[in-house]
Motif scaffolding. Structure first.
Motif, PDB file in Angstrom:
ATOM      1  N   GLU A   1      32.862  35.122  38.849  1.00  0.00           N
ATOM      2  CA  GLU A   1      32.475  33.938  38.593  1.00  0.00           C
ATOM      3  C   GLU A   1      32.097  33.339  37.287  1.00  0.00           C
ATOM      4  O   GLU A   1      32.512  32.267  36.649  1.00  0.00           O
ATOM      5  CB  GLU A   1      31.415  33.243  39.559  1.00  0.00           C
ATOM      6  N   VAL A   2      31.127  34.079  36.637  1.00  0.00           N
ATOM      7  CA  VAL A   2      30.465  33.869  35.346  1.00  0.00           C
ATOM      8  C   VAL A   2      31.671  34.078  34.168  1.00  0.00           C
ATOM      9  O   VAL A   2      31.803  33.158  33.408  1.00  0.00           O
ATOM     10  CB  VAL A   2      29.497  34.652  35.167  1.00  0.00           C
ATOM     11  N   ALA A   3      32.460  35.133  34.331  1.00  0.00           N
ATOM     12  CA  ALA A   3      33.539  35.455  33.472  1.00  0.00           C
ATOM     13  C   ALA A   3      34.629  34.350  33.322  1.00  0.00           C
ATOM     14  O   ALA A   3      34.966  33.832  32.215  1.00  0.00           O
ATOM     15  CB  ALA A   3      34.402  36.681  33.735  1.00  0.00           C
ATOM     16  N   ILE A   4      34.858  33.717  34.470  1.00  0.00           N
ATOM     17  CA  ILE A   4      35.780  32.731  34.560  1.00  0.00           C
ATOM     18  C   ILE A   4      35.146  31.270  33.982  1.00  0.00           C
ATOM     19  O   ILE A   4      35.723  30.792  32.981  1.00  0.00           O
ATOM     20  CB  ILE A   4      36.208  32.233  36.097  1.00  0.00           C
TER      21      ILE A   4
ATOM     22  N   ILE B   1      42.546  36.855  34.758  1.00  0.00           N
ATOM     23  CA  ILE B   1      41.542  35.884  34.465  1.00  0.00           C
ATOM     24  C   ILE B   1      42.075  34.699  33.445  1.00  0.00           C
ATOM     25  O   ILE B   1      41.895  33.640  33.722  1.00  0.00           O
ATOM     26  CB  ILE B   1      40.523  36.602  33.473  1.00  0.00           C
ATOM     27  N   THR B   2      43.290  35.135  32.997  1.00  0.00           N
ATOM     28  CA  THR B   2      43.880  33.934  32.054  1.00  0.00           C
ATOM     29  C   THR B   2      44.378  33.025  32.867  1.00  0.00           C
ATOM     30  O   THR B   2      44.475  31.936  32.586  1.00  0.00           O
ATOM     31  CB  THR B   2      44.872  34.682  31.216  1.00  0.00           C
ATOM     32  N   LYS B   3      45.257  33.407  33.925  1.00  0.00           N
ATOM     33  CA  LYS B   3      45.754  32.464  34.984  1.00  0.00           C
ATOM     34  C   LYS B   3      44.718  31.576  35.618  1.00  0.00           C
ATOM     35  O   LYS B   3      44.984  30.486  35.739  1.00  0.00           O
ATOM     36  CB  LYS B   3      46.794  33.279  35.892  1.00  0.00           C
ATOM     37  N   LEU B   4      43.821  32.502  36.000  1.00  0.00           N
ATOM     38  CA  LEU B   4      42.739  31.451  36.665  1.00  0.00           C
ATOM     39  C   LEU B   4      41.963  30.675  35.937  1.00  0.00           C
ATOM     40  O   LEU B   4      41.713  29.477  36.246  1.00  0.00           O
ATOM     41  CB  LEU B   4      41.575  32.609  37.084  1.00  0.00           C
ATOM     42  N   VAL B   5      41.984  30.965  34.540  1.00  0.00           N
ATOM     43  CA  VAL B   5      41.037  30.120  33.591  1.00  0.00           C
ATOM     44  C   VAL B   5      42.001  28.826  33.432  1.00  0.00           C
ATOM     45  O   VAL B   5      41.567  27.723  33.386  1.00  0.00           O
ATOM     46  CB  VAL B   5      40.683  30.724  32.267  1.00  0.00           C
ATOM     47  N   GLU B   6      43.546  29.030  33.205  1.00  0.00           N
ATOM     48  CA  GLU B   6      44.359  28.055  32.843  1.00  0.00           C
ATOM     49  C   GLU B   6      44.308  27.130  34.154  1.00  0.00           C
ATOM     50  O   GLU B   6      44.463  25.775  33.962  1.00  0.00           O
ATOM     51  CB  GLU B   6      45.595  28.344  32.709  1.00  0.00           C
ATOM     52  N   ALA B   7      44.435  27.535  35.536  1.00  0.00           N
ATOM     53  CA  ALA B   7      44.120  26.938  36.547  1.00  0.00           C
ATOM     54  C   ALA B   7      43.140  25.976  36.764  1.00  0.00           C
ATOM     55  O   ALA B   7      42.989  24.802  36.978  1.00  0.00           O
ATOM     56  CB  ALA B   7      44.498  27.721  37.660  1.00  0.00           C
TER      57      ALA B   7
END
Length: 268
Positions: free
Chosen positions: A45-48, A173-179
């Protein structure tokens, strides 16, 4: 090796493996595995949220007015200390845009805009806005949308335990951050989650010593851009009355007024 010897060795191996799994599901081992899983979820959670926060700052820029930033951190810390999740460290920053807005990313990263600091009329209104955003973090609204909870079997519990709470995001994580950024800046979290954050935010404000009605007064002054803005205010007024939330006795009013004026008078 005879056939019977091979069968016997295979049987003993199977029994030992079954014993390992059953051991991992005892109450003590399950509790340890659950704690490891929770630690990993918090790390994820913190990383995102950290990467989303960096992108948001890169997109809108940081407002570096020292008195205003310190004031935001003070009020934010007051609210978070009373109602925040103990496993998180909440961080607050001002975005350099005239738009009146506030944002929260997973893991405790809270932002308000320069425009919002100019729009609030007192500390209680600012605390109400921050309470709303902290409610989003505490309820994990964004994170749950990005990473729906999955059932965890005994085998995965063992893996999580052995991983010592390390993140499993990897390249995803890249896709999660973009979303997450798309949700934050374009789609929004939806009316249901916003309503929940509004209602919880009122309770947070009161618990911290601020008038919960201040958030409603702030929202009333914002120019309506859609019909649901009026509905939001009316819904909050009904909730305030139903829960009988009133202004508690907080810090001396004159002290609060002075530090509000002193801290935000230089915001242009």
């Amino acid at each position: 090796m005879t056939l019977w010897s091979s069968i016997l060795r295979f049987t003993l191996f199977a029994v030992a493996a079954a014993g390992l799994l059953s051991c991992a599901t005892t109450p003590a081992e399950k509790a340890l595995a659950d704690r490891a899983a929770l630690a990993k979820e918090v790390n994820d959670e913190v990383a995102i949220g950290r990467q989303m926060a960096a992108k948001l700052l890169g997109h809108l820029g940081r407002y570096a007015n020292e008195p205003a930033v310190h004031y935001l951190e003070l009020v934010g810390a007051l609210v978070a200390a009373r109602v925040g999740r103990p496993e998180l460290s909440y961080r607050f920053a001002v975005l350099n845009t005239a738009d009146v807005n506030a944002y929260a990313t997973p893991g405790g990263y809270i932002f308000v805009t320069k425009g919002l600091l100019k729009a609030v009329r007192n500390e209680a209104e600012l605390a109400g806005v921050l309470s709303h955003e902290i409610a989003h973090v505490n309820e994990r609204h964004m994170y749950r949308e990005l990473r729906p909870k999955q059932d965890v079997g005994a085998e995965e519990s063992i893996v999580r335990l052995l991983s010592r709470g390390g993140s499993t995001l990897g390249g995803s994580i890249t896709k999660l951050v973009e979303a997450g950024m798309k949700t934050l800046l374009k789609d929004g979290l939806g009316a249901e989650k916003e309503k929940e954050a509004d209602e919880i935010g009122l309770m947070y404000a009161q618990a911290t010593g601020y008038a919960p009605s201040a958030l409603i007064e702030f929202l009333k002054r914002q120019r309506p851009t859609a019909k649901d803005r009026t509905g939001r205010v009316a819904g909050l007024e009904r909730y305030l009355a139903a829960q009988k939330l009133t202004a508690p006795k907080g810090v001396e009013a004159s002290i609060v007024a002075k530090r509000f004026e002193r801290s935000l008078s230089s915001v242009r």
